[in-house]
Scaffold this active site. Structure first.
Site, mmCIF file in Angstrom:
data_model
loop_
_atom_site.group_PDB
_atom_site.id
_atom_site.type_symbol
_atom_site.label_atom_id
_atom_site.label_comp_id
_atom_site.label_asym_id
_atom_site.label_seq_id
_atom_site.Cartn_x
_atom_site.Cartn_y
_atom_site.Cartn_z
ATOM 1 N N GLU A 20 12.270 -4.189 -52.519
ATOM 2 C CA GLU A 20 12.249 -2.910 -53.220
ATOM 3 C C GLU A 20 12.221 -1.762 -52.216
ATOM 4 O OE1 GLU A 20 11.530 -0.207 -56.601
ATOM 5 O OE2 GLU A 20 12.901 -1.704 -55.829
ATOM 6 N N ASP A 48 11.685 -7.553 -56.297
ATOM 7 C CA ASP A 48 10.949 -6.601 -55.465
ATOM 8 C C ASP A 48 10.476 -7.208 -54.152
ATOM 9 O OD1 ASP A 48 11.053 -4.394 -57.310
ATOM 10 O OD2 ASP A 48 9.603 -5.488 -58.540
#
Length: 252
Positions: free
Chosen positions: A80, A108
Site C-alpha cells: 500500500e 496492502d
C-alpha cells in the site's frame, strides 16, 4: 479537515496520500474526508509492520526501535502507498519468489512468516459489515483480511489476528486518538456522515486550533505513532528506502 490531516500525520504519509489521490484524479481540497481516510489507512499499514522482523531461524520477533539489530528481515512487505505499476511489480516479485497465488486486487501487505497477502481495512462503520464487503470483493481465501474500527473493534479471517495483542493495541489506540481529536474539532460527524460533510463544505467550515501535544500510551511498548499528533516512528534507514521507493516518479 485538510489542516488537521497535515498536522496529525507523518509528512511522508501525507505525501503518499496526495500522490495516490492525484493518480486517481481526485482533488484533496474537495475530497478532504477521503484524504483523511487514506492517511489513516496508510498509517495503520505502517504501524502493522512496525517492530516486526524475522530472525535467521525464520521466527517472527519483535524488535524495539532502539535495538541495534538493523539487518533483520522485515516480516511484512508494504505494498500500500506505491503507485499501481510499482505495486504490481512488487506483488509479482513476491509471487515469483514465494510461490504465492497472485491476487486479483492489490493487497496492502505481504506476511513473509505466514506466506500470505493481507488486506487491511479501517472503517467508520460496523466491522462485520465492512469485513463482508471486503470478502465479497476479494473473493479469495488466500488473501487474509484484517479490519480495524475507530471504536477499538477488529475482525480478521478465521479470527487469526496475525499480530500480538500489544501491537494491535497500539493501532487501536492511535485510531481512537484520531477519532477523539477529530471530535474535539467538530470534524468527526462529517467524517462519518457524507451528508454532514457536504453541509460543512457548503458552509466553508475549516478546522480550528492546534493539535494537542499530549501522549497516549498502550501498554509497555509504545510506538511514537501514538503521540497524538507527532509523526509516527519509523527506522530512519527504512524511511529513506521507502521514500525513495514509494515516491519515485515512474518513467514515462
Amino acid at each position: 479537515m485538510e489542516d488537521f490531516v497535515r498536522q496529525c500525520f507523518n509528512p511522508m504519509i501525507v505525501e503518499l496520500a496526495e500522490k495516490a489521490m492525484k493518480e486517481y484524479g481526485e482533488d484533496l481540497k474537495i475530497e478532504t474526508n477521503k484524504f483523511a481516510a487514506i492517511c489513516t489507512h496508510l498509517e495503520v499499514c505502517f504501524m502493522y509492520s512496525d517492530f516486526h522482523f524475522i530472525n535467521e531461524q525464520g521466527e517472527s520477533i519483535i524488535v524495539e526501535p532502539e535495538d541495534p539489530n538493523a539487518l533483520l528481515k522485515h516480516r511484512f512487505e508494504i505494498i500500500e502507498g506505491r503507485d499501481r505499476t510499482m505495486a504490481w511489480t512488487v506483488v509479482n516479485s513476491i509471487c515469483n519468489t514465494t510461490g504465492a497465488e497472485k491476487p486479483k486486487f492489490l493487497p496492502d501487505l505481504y506476511d513473509y512468516k505466514e506466506n500470505r497477502f493481507i488486506e487491511i481495512g479501517v472503517t467508520r462503520r460496523e466491522v462485520h459489515i465492512y469485513y463482508l464487503e471486503k470478502a465479497n470483493k476479494i473473493k479469495s481465501e488466500k488473501t487474509h483480511i484484517h479490519i480495524f474500527s475507530f471504536t477499538g473493534e477488529e475482525m480478521a479471517t478465521k479470527a487469526d489476528y496475525t499480530l500480538d495483542e500489544e501491537s494491535r493495541a497500539r493501532i487501536k489506540t492511535r485510531l481512537f486518538t484520531i477519532r477523539q481529536e477529530m471530535a474535539s474539532r467538530g470534524l468527526w460527524d462529517s467524517f462519518v456522515s457524507p451528508k454532514e460533510a457536504k453541509k460543512q463544505l457548503k458552509k466553508g467550515l475549516k478546522s480550528q486550533g492546534q493539535c494537542a501535544g499530549s501522549l497516549i500510551k498502550a501498554f509497555r511498548r509504545t510506538s511514537p505513532a501514538l503521540r497524538i499528533l507527532e509523526p509516527m516512528w519509523m527506522d530512519s534507514n527504512r524511511t529513506a528506502t521507502l521514500r525513495a521507493s514509494f515516491l519515485k516518479c515512474p518513467k514515462k
